[in-house]
Write a protein that holds these residues in place. Structure first.
Motif, PDB file in Angstrom:
ATOM      1  N   VAL A 184      -1.321   6.513  -3.439  1.00 42.14           N
ATOM      2  CA  VAL A 184      -1.376   5.226  -2.753  1.00 42.14           C
ATOM      3  C   VAL A 184      -2.826   4.858  -2.450  1.00 42.14           C
ATOM      4  CG1 VAL A 184      -0.825   4.049  -0.567  1.00 42.14           C
ATOM      5  CG2 VAL A 184       0.946   5.309  -1.794  1.00 42.14           C
ATOM      6  N   TYR A 185      -3.597   5.809  -1.944  1.00 40.60           N
ATOM      7  CA  TYR A 185      -5.004   5.535  -1.624  1.00 40.60           C
ATOM      8  C   TYR A 185      -5.778   5.162  -2.885  1.00 40.60           C
ATOM      9  CZ  TYR A 185      -3.717   7.772   2.780  1.00 40.60           C
ATOM     10  OH  TYR A 185      -3.101   8.110   3.952  1.00 40.60           O
ATOM     11  N   ASP A 186      -5.525   5.881  -3.981  1.00 38.65           N
ATOM     12  CA  ASP A 186      -6.170   5.542  -5.254  1.00 38.65           C
ATOM     13  C   ASP A 186      -5.831   4.113  -5.652  1.00 38.65           C
ATOM     14  OD1 ASP A 186      -7.288   8.058  -5.452  1.00 38.65           O
ATOM     15  OD2 ASP A 186      -5.813   8.816  -6.905  1.00 38.65           O
ATOM     16  N   GLU A 187      -4.576   3.751  -5.520  1.00 36.77           N
ATOM     17  CA  GLU A 187      -4.116   2.403  -5.877  1.00 36.77           C
ATOM     18  C   GLU A 187      -4.811   1.348  -5.009  1.00 36.77           C
ATOM     19  OE1 GLU A 187      -1.980  -0.275  -8.121  1.00 36.77           O
ATOM     20  OE2 GLU A 187      -1.891   1.905  -8.377  1.00 36.77           O
ATOM     21  N   LEU A 188      -4.933   1.632  -3.735  1.00 41.14           N
ATOM     22  CA  LEU A 188      -5.585   0.682  -2.831  1.00 41.14           C
ATOM     23  C   LEU A 188      -7.060   0.513  -3.170  1.00 41.14           C
ATOM     24  CD1 LEU A 188      -4.009   1.720   0.588  1.00 41.14           C
ATOM     25  CD2 LEU A 188      -3.513  -0.333  -0.748  1.00 41.14           C
ATOM     26  N   ILE A 189      -7.729   1.614  -3.426  1.00 36.43           N
ATOM     27  CA  ILE A 189      -9.169   1.570  -3.697  1.00 36.43           C
ATOM     28  C   ILE A 189      -9.450   0.996  -5.073  1.00 36.43           C
ATOM     29  CG2 ILE A 189     -11.227   2.999  -4.035  1.00 36.43           C
ATOM     30  CD1 ILE A 189      -9.954   4.867  -1.822  1.00 36.43           C
ATOM     31  N   GLU A 190      -8.789   1.550  -6.094  1.00 37.20           N
ATOM     32  CA  GLU A 190      -9.027   1.084  -7.465  1.00 37.20           C
ATOM     33  C   GLU A 190      -8.538  -0.339  -7.684  1.00 37.20           C
ATOM     34  OE1 GLU A 190      -7.154   4.044  -9.907  1.00 37.20           O
ATOM     35  OE2 GLU A 190      -8.529   5.614  -9.216  1.00 37.20           O
ATOM     36  N   GLY A 191      -7.464  -0.720  -6.979  1.00 36.20           N
ATOM     37  CA  GLY A 191      -6.917  -2.066  -7.131  1.00 36.20           C
ATOM     38  C   GLY A 191      -7.616  -3.102  -6.275  1.00 36.20           C
ATOM     39  N   GLY A 192      -8.608  -2.678  -5.512  1.00 33.05           N
ATOM     40  CA  GLY A 192      -9.339  -3.615  -4.660  1.00 33.05           C
ATOM     41  C   GLY A 192      -8.463  -4.294  -3.618  1.00 33.05           C
ATOM     42  N   ARG A 193      -7.491  -3.573  -3.105  1.00 32.24           N
ATOM     43  CA  ARG A 193      -6.536  -4.161  -2.172  1.00 32.24           C
ATOM     44  C   ARG A 193      -6.922  -3.985  -0.703  1.00 32.24           C
ATOM     45  NH1 ARG A 193      -1.848  -2.232  -5.928  1.00 32.24           N
ATOM     46  NH2 ARG A 193      -1.462  -4.184  -6.993  1.00 32.24           N
ATOM     47  N   LEU A 205      -8.527  -3.803   6.177  1.00 25.38           N
ATOM     48  CA  LEU A 205      -9.202  -2.701   6.874  1.00 25.38           C
ATOM     49  C   LEU A 205      -9.118  -2.882   8.390  1.00 25.38           C
ATOM     50  CD1 LEU A 205     -12.329  -2.106   4.627  1.00 25.38           C
ATOM     51  CD2 LEU A 205     -10.408  -0.543   5.006  1.00 25.38           C
ATOM     52  N   GLU A 206      -9.238  -4.112   8.845  1.00 23.06           N
ATOM     53  CA  GLU A 206      -9.139  -4.380  10.278  1.00 23.06           C
ATOM     54  C   GLU A 206      -7.749  -4.008  10.798  1.00 23.06           C
ATOM     55  OE1 GLU A 206      -9.185  -8.275  13.136  1.00 23.06           O
ATOM     56  OE2 GLU A 206     -10.703  -8.184  11.551  1.00 23.06           O
ATOM     57  N   ARG A 207      -6.726  -4.375  10.041  1.00 26.65           N
ATOM     58  CA  ARG A 207      -5.346  -4.026  10.438  1.00 26.65           C
ATOM     59  C   ARG A 207      -5.164  -2.507  10.446  1.00 26.65           C
ATOM     60  NH1 ARG A 207      -1.166  -4.115  13.385  1.00 26.65           N
ATOM     61  NH2 ARG A 207       0.808  -3.797  12.358  1.00 26.65           N
ATOM     62  N   ALA A 208      -5.684  -1.812   9.419  1.00 28.72           N
ATOM     63  CA  ALA A 208      -5.582  -0.350   9.358  1.00 28.72           C
ATOM     64  C   ALA A 208      -6.296   0.286  10.548  1.00 28.72           C
ATOM     65  CB  ALA A 208      -6.151   0.169   8.040  1.00 28.72           C
ATOM     66  N   GLU A 209      -7.460  -0.241  10.898  1.00 30.76           N
ATOM     67  CA  GLU A 209      -8.200   0.285  12.054  1.00 30.76           C
ATOM     68  C   GLU A 209      -7.423   0.075  13.353  1.00 30.76           C
ATOM     69  OE1 GLU A 209     -12.039  -1.572  11.886  1.00 30.76           O
ATOM     70  OE2 GLU A 209     -12.761  -0.189  10.344  1.00 30.76           O
ATOM     71  N   LEU A 234       0.717  -2.312   1.171  1.00 32.13           N
ATOM     72  CA  LEU A 234      -0.463  -2.863   0.495  1.00 32.13           C
ATOM     73  C   LEU A 234      -0.563  -2.401  -0.962  1.00 32.13           C
ATOM     74  CD1 LEU A 234      -3.331  -2.499   3.147  1.00 32.13           C
ATOM     75  CD2 LEU A 234      -2.231  -4.603   2.350  1.00 32.13           C
ATOM     76  N   SER A 235      -0.080  -1.201  -1.221  1.00 27.91           N
ATOM     77  CA  SER A 235      -0.217  -0.641  -2.574  1.00 27.91           C
ATOM     78  C   SER A 235       0.818  -1.189  -3.552  1.00 27.91           C
ATOM     79  CB  SER A 235      -0.082   0.890  -2.524  1.00 27.91           C
ATOM     80  OG  SER A 235       1.263   1.252  -2.301  1.00 27.91           O
ATOM     81  N   ASP A 236       1.797  -1.914  -3.043  1.00 30.46           N
ATOM     82  CA  ASP A 236       2.912  -2.393  -3.873  1.00 30.46           C
ATOM     83  C   ASP A 236       3.694  -1.244  -4.493  1.00 30.46           C
ATOM     84  OD1 ASP A 236       2.653  -5.104  -3.410  1.00 30.46           O
ATOM     85  OD2 ASP A 236       1.257  -5.395  -5.077  1.00 30.46           O
ATOM     86  N   ARG A 237       3.712  -0.101  -3.841  1.00 32.65           N
ATOM     87  CA  ARG A 237       4.446   1.071  -4.309  1.00 32.65           C
ATOM     88  C   ARG A 237       5.669   1.350  -3.453  1.00 32.65           C
ATOM     89  NH1 ARG A 237       3.193   2.685  -9.345  1.00 32.65           N
ATOM     90  NH2 ARG A 237       0.987   2.406  -9.666  1.00 32.65           N
TER      91      ARG A 237
END
Length: 159
Positions: A99-108, A114-118, A155-158
């Motif tokens: 999931v993290y790879d998908e978020l980072i590589e997919g520019g999501r 990031l504000e919501r995650a924080e 966010l990852s659409d997974r």
């Protein structure tokens, strides 16, 4: 079901929402114990719904291995030992890395994401720093943890 659960899972079918509630009861609240018979009719009555979505939810949880179906006897809570729990942690780690790879590589992960995650992480920290009964804090932490990880999955659409 709680209003927070309704908001979090509102786009899911009733059966999926019931499965999430039973999963929460199993894993977060530890309401059901090893070997306990999980009664479809009792859950339906508690949630004020028909038995059909509960039946769907129980089938889903049996497929996931969180419950065991014994023909002509019913659905029961299986026993999980340390090795089982370690395996679940390993599986969760592998899935979340993906999931993290998908978020980072997919520019999501934009500024608002990031504000919501924080904010969600801040909610977790707040629970850790708060006072209260250990059981209540564990439930609160698990709920906040689930919200954080559900958000990332979304966010990852997974999901």
């Amino acid at each position: 079901m709680t209003a927070g659960l309704e908001r979090q899972l509102g786009h899911k079918s009733l059966g999926q929402r019931v499965a999430a509630e039973i999963r929460r009861r199993l894993l977060v609240e530890r309401r059901y114990r090893h070997g306990q018979h999980v009664m479809e009719s009792e859950i339906a009555a508690e949630l004020h719904i028909s038995r059909a979505p509960v039946r769907e939810a129980l089938r889903e949880l049996v497929k996931e291995g969180l419950l065991v179906s014994i023909p002509r006897k019913g659905i029961f809570v299986p026993h999980f030992d340390r090795d089982d729990m370690a395996e679940l942690v390993d599986i969760r780690y592998m899935l979340e890395c993906r999931v993290y790879d998908e978020l980072i590589e997919g520019g999501r992960l934009g500024a608002s994401e990031l504000e919501r995650a924080e904010t969600l992480i801040g909610d977790l920290v707040e629970v850790v720093r708060s006072d209260g009964r250990e059981h209540d804090l564990m439930i609160a932490f698990s709920q906040k943890d689930m919200a954080f990880h559900s958000y990332l999955w979304e966010l990852s659409d997974r999901n």
